[in-house]
Design an enzyme around this catalytic site. Structure first.
Site, PDB file in Angstrom:
ATOM      1  N   HIS A   1       0.847  -1.206   0.000  1.00 15.86           N
ATOM      2  CA  HIS A   1       0.000   0.000   0.000  1.00 15.86           C
ATOM      3  C   HIS A   1       0.884   1.258   0.000  1.00 15.86           C
ATOM      4  O   HIS A   1       0.704   2.146  -0.834  1.00 15.86           O
ATOM      5  CB  HIS A   1      -0.900  -0.050   1.242  1.00 15.86           C
ATOM      6  CG  HIS A   1      -1.725   1.177   1.489  1.00 15.86           C
ATOM      7  ND1 HIS A   1      -3.081   1.222   1.304  1.00 15.86           N
ATOM      8  CD2 HIS A   1      -1.372   2.414   1.940  1.00 15.86           C
ATOM      9  CE1 HIS A   1      -3.532   2.433   1.610  1.00 15.86           C
ATOM     10  NE2 HIS A   1      -2.507   3.180   2.012  1.00 15.86           N
ATOM     11  N   GLU A   2       1.839   1.313   0.902  1.00 21.01           N
ATOM     12  CA  GLU A   2       2.700   2.511   0.994  1.00 21.01           C
ATOM     13  C   GLU A   2       3.539   2.672  -0.276  1.00 21.01           C
ATOM     14  O   GLU A   2       3.738   3.776  -0.776  1.00 21.01           O
ATOM     15  CB  GLU A   2       3.590   2.447   2.241  1.00 21.01           C
ATOM     16  CG  GLU A   2       2.838   2.434   3.568  1.00 21.01           C
ATOM     17  CD  GLU A   2       1.804   3.534   3.723  1.00 21.01           C
ATOM     18  OE1 GLU A   2       1.976   4.610   3.117  1.00 21.01           O
ATOM     19  OE2 GLU A   2       0.802   3.319   4.429  1.00 21.01           O
TER      20      GLU A   2
ATOM     21  N   HIS B   1       1.639   4.204  -3.057  1.00 22.73           N
ATOM     22  CA  HIS B   1       1.423   5.651  -2.929  1.00 22.73           C
ATOM     23  C   HIS B   1       2.415   6.457  -3.777  1.00 22.73           C
ATOM     24  O   HIS B   1       2.099   7.558  -4.221  1.00 22.73           O
ATOM     25  CB  HIS B   1       1.528   6.088  -1.473  1.00 22.73           C
ATOM     26  CG  HIS B   1       0.227   6.013  -0.733  1.00 22.73           C
ATOM     27  ND1 HIS B   1      -0.966   6.419  -1.288  1.00 22.73           N
ATOM     28  CD2 HIS B   1      -0.071   5.592   0.527  1.00 22.73           C
ATOM     29  CE1 HIS B   1      -1.942   6.239  -0.398  1.00 22.73           C
ATOM     30  NE2 HIS B   1      -1.430   5.740   0.697  1.00 22.73           N
TER      31      HIS B   1
ATOM     32  N   GLU C   1      -5.891   6.433  -1.799  1.00 22.27           N
ATOM     33  CA  GLU C   1      -5.907   5.336  -0.826  1.00 22.27           C
ATOM     34  C   GLU C   1      -6.486   4.066  -1.441  1.00 22.27           C
ATOM     35  O   GLU C   1      -6.002   2.966  -1.180  1.00 22.27           O
ATOM     36  CB  GLU C   1      -6.704   5.738   0.417  1.00 22.27           C
ATOM     37  CG  GLU C   1      -6.104   6.905   1.182  1.00 22.27           C
ATOM     38  CD  GLU C   1      -4.686   6.640   1.666  1.00 22.27           C
ATOM     39  OE1 GLU C   1      -4.319   5.454   1.822  1.00 22.27           O
ATOM     40  OE2 GLU C   1      -3.944   7.617   1.857  1.00 22.27           O
TER      41      GLU C   1
ATOM     42  N   ASP D   1      -4.694   0.537  -1.824  1.00 20.02           N
ATOM     43  CA  ASP D   1      -5.240  -0.731  -1.311  1.00 20.02           C
ATOM     44  C   ASP D   1      -5.255  -1.798  -2.407  1.00 20.02           C
ATOM     45  O   ASP D   1      -4.826  -2.941  -2.186  1.00 20.02           O
ATOM     46  CB  ASP D   1      -6.674  -0.530  -0.791  1.00 20.02           C
ATOM     47  CG  ASP D   1      -6.694   0.077   0.611  1.00 20.02           C
ATOM     48  OD1 ASP D   1      -5.653   0.048   1.294  1.00 20.02           O
ATOM     49  OD2 ASP D   1      -7.762   0.572   1.019  1.00 20.02           O
TER      50      ASP D   1
HETATM   51 ZN    ZN Z   1      -2.367   5.237   2.447  1.00 19.07          ZN
END
Ligand code: ZN
Length: 686
Positions: A521-522, A525, A586, A590
């Site tokens: 997830h990070e 980003h 986000e 995900d």
């Molecule tokens: Zn996030």
């Protein structure tokens, strides 16, 4: 005084946590609760078909057995872990207060915590801490005095009227520059002041009543306080109208305005910005970034059309509101009734010790965090996380390589960015030195203020200096993670590297479905709708070919539309759907994180069938582990607030939204086309 995140510099986090400070009953002493299982077969509701509603399947029994406790507005397995950490921190803080040989760090955090727990001293002081602050404001006679007071408040970590903080230069991230931005409102979003639906109108009425009550508590007559409350709402509505909305601000280009001090000072002369900069405790500088120049231009007129007395009323409100959580029971309760109960649906205040632990973490978190790390996180914790990070970075490289829509030119740049990502795990290399902060065991409000002023000074020192990439933006006990676009780094505090995210005894499938997805997830980003606009060095620089950018936008729009169709809350005030544009980054993270972690897992365990555990194949355990991270219940009020303010989707959609786009999920559970967990039009960015 309210402890808060002072510097809203851009962080892309895993969650926005519920954290408030207020006061209540004395602590009921209880020991550290059991460790949360990394994989909980008892959470599953087997009466549900996983292909119809996977979230309900993975979490149904947990949700039935774990209603939101009266002192919370949201309760999930994620929150359970954060709560678990509070018990560990309380032990540390309690021991730190006992006599014997104690380090300077222990003495300091122990005294801070003790000052917060000492309600009788706080009651005895009454409004004394507030007195000199309100007197200063009452003494304002000119607009110059007013601007000087703004500078004073900012120096003391009390943001009013606008925001000022350092951030890496958007075009040369190696240098940190001053940043001036919109701000000054009290309600959680500008929409609360502007929208005309029944709920927004009601919220403003409740806010008026709350502000009036707080003025009364600080000594004003009801009829005077009622007028003051109206003035506050008028002033703040003006600030809200001049502010850019949250979704528009997601585009970094909308916040990119390099200006000289002379330019912004001339564009908004009534702010007397030259005077403000000279007085706010920051070093001298000649140029800066202005996040929203229009805000300053628009409020410029209000500064003269609205009487100075009204601005003074606004500052008095901001000061009372700021101090409220550190004052007597009466202030704390009124603060809770509005912010906790009305705005979030929380029925009771958390026990005081929990609020005091959180306050210590916010004020002296890198000192408390060192003690936490010493107790809980060994060197092997860093090692094992790093191995997973590397496996997931490899998966991302493969994923980019496999993309059919991206040209080799852009792929090359994507690899460069991926290779440049810095991994920060557990805790910072260097611990913060708090030795200049004076902490007294009988002065809670003063402690909060001095710790706040210290942090402001520490931040201001970064202006016009090489960027400090070693400085962490979260404390080690925090259950969260973040990516910083301007640093191009991913960060995992020690607090999240434990069950239910990671279990030492657990199979790879469970750990990759937990912390593995968090890592993915990070990482994603860096390549979501915001992150992709920054290059490998963290500069705002377009490295995409025009065609590839178009392809990306098309895919991102698919995700935005998909999530905009999901209902977050349905109550007597109507139905509210998610804002797919606010949550786009986000949701992309995900979906991407789930895919990357699954690829990494497959590369480790291969496809050869292994014996199921608890009746589930590794593939099924991976998805169940992911689903169970997000098991949660939430009050309607909190859900409504989050639709407006939280860039993350609620648990149900973090899970169902991502799995319905995942072919691997559908294969693992044998889902067929036409079933709800098989999206007809699956969206995929990464
Ligand atoms: Zn996030």
């Amino acid at each position: 005084m309210r402890t808060r995140i002072l510097f809203p510099s851009l962080l892309l986090m895993l969650v926005v946590s519920v954290s408030r400070i207020g006061f209540a009953q004395p602590a009921a002493s209880s020991s550290i609760p059991r460790e949360i299982p990394a994989f909980d077969v008892n959470a599953i509701d087997k009466s549900i078909d996983p292909c119809v509603d996977f979230y309900q399947y993975a979490c149904g029994t947990w949700m039935k057995n774990n209603p939101v406790p009266p002192d919370k507005s949201r309760w999930g397995r994620f929150d359970e872990l954060a709560d678990h950490n509070l018990y560990i921190l309380r032990d540390i803080l309690t021991e730190a207060q006992t006599s014997g040989k104690r380090s300077a760090t222990e003495t300091m955090v122990g005294a801070y915590y003790a000052s917060c727990m000492d309600e009788s001293t706080i009651e005895k002081k009454g409004t004394t801490p507030l007195g000199p602050e309100l007197e200063r404001i009452n003494g304002i006679k000119t607009r110059e005095d007013f601007i000087r007071e703004i500078a004073y408040l900012h120096r003391n970590a009390s943001p009013a009227l606008f925001a000022f903080y350092p951030q890496p230069d958007m075009h040369d991230s190696t240098e940190t520059v001053a940043n001036l931005d919109q701000g000054g409102i009290t309600l959680p979003d500008r929409d609360y002041y502007i929208k005309d639906d029944a709920k927004s109108v009601e919220t403003r009425q409740k806010y008026l009543e709350h502000v009036q009550k707080m003025f009364e508590l600080s000594g004003d007559k009801p009829e005077v306080a009622a007028v003051e409350a109206k003035t506050v709402l008028t002033v703040e509505t003006g600030l809200a109208q001049a502010a850019m909305d949250r979704t528009a601000r997601r585009d970094p280009k909308a916040r990119d305005h390099k200006m000289t001090v002379a330019e912004i000072a001339a564009a908004a002369p009534n702010f007397d910005l030259t005077l403000y900069f000279a007085d706010n405790g920051s070093p001298k500088f000649t140029s800066l970034n202005v996040g929203n120049p229009d805000f300053f231009k628009q409020v410029n007129d209000q500064l003269t059309t609205m009487p100075l007395e009204d601005w003074k009323t606004y500052l008095r409100w901001r000061t009372i509101n700021d101090y409220a959580p550190g004052l007597t029971k009466a202030f704390v309760e009124e603060d809770f009734l509005f912010n906790g109960k009305y705005m979030s649906g929380q029925q009771e205040m958390e026990p005081r010790w929990k609020r005091c632990v959180k306050s210590t973490d916010r004020s002296l978190g890198m000192a408390l965090g060192k003690l936490y790390v010493d107790r809980t996180f060994g060197a092997e914790g860093k090692e094992r996380t790093l191995k997973m990070v590397q496996a997931i970075e490899t998966a991302m490289r493969q994923d980019v390589g496999n993309l059919t829509w991206m040209s080799d030119t852009t792929k090359k740049k994507a690899y460069e960015k991926l290779d440049a990502i810095v991994n920060n795990i557990g805790y910072p290399d260097q611990w913060r030195d708090y030795s200049t902060v004076i902490i007294k065991s009988d002065d809670y409000a003063g402690n909060v203020e001095r710790a706040g002023a210290f942090e402001v000074q520490r931040q201001f020192k970064k202006i016009d200096k090489p960027t400090d990439r070693k400085d962490w933006s979260m404390t080690p006990p925090t259950v969260n993670a973040y990516y910083r676009p301007s640093m191009n780094d991913i960060n995992f505090p020690a607090g999240i590297l434990q069950p239910p995210f990671y279990g030492k005894q657990m199979d790879d499938a469970v750990n990759f479905g937990g912390v593995g997805v968090v890592i993915g997830h990070e990482l994603t980003h860096g390549f979501d709708d915001q992150g992709r606009k920054y290059d490998a060095e963290g500069n705002l620089h377009d490295w995409w070919t025009a065609d590839d950018a178009k392809e990306f936008e098309q895919r991102a729009t698919c995700t935005a539309n998909e999530y905009s169709s999901f209902v977050s809350v349905k109550d007597d005030k109507g139905e509210v759907k998610l804002n797919g544009r606010l949550t786009l980054g986000e949701n992309t993270a995900d979906n991407g994180g789930l895919k990357l972690a699954y690829m990494a897992l497959t590369s480790i365990i291969g496809n050869t069938p292994v014996k199921p555990i608890d009746g589930y194949t590794p593939q099924q355990r991976f998805f169940l582990s992911y689903g169970q991270i997000w098991c949660q219940n939430v009050t309607d009020q909190e859900a409504r607030k989050r639709v407006l303010t939280d860039p993350h989707s609620p648990g149900r959609w973090r899970v169902n939204g991502a799995v319905q786009n995942s072919a691997a999920f559908q294969q693992a559970f044998g889902c067929k086309a036409g079933q709800p967990m098989v999206s007809e039009n699956a969206c995929r960015v990464w």
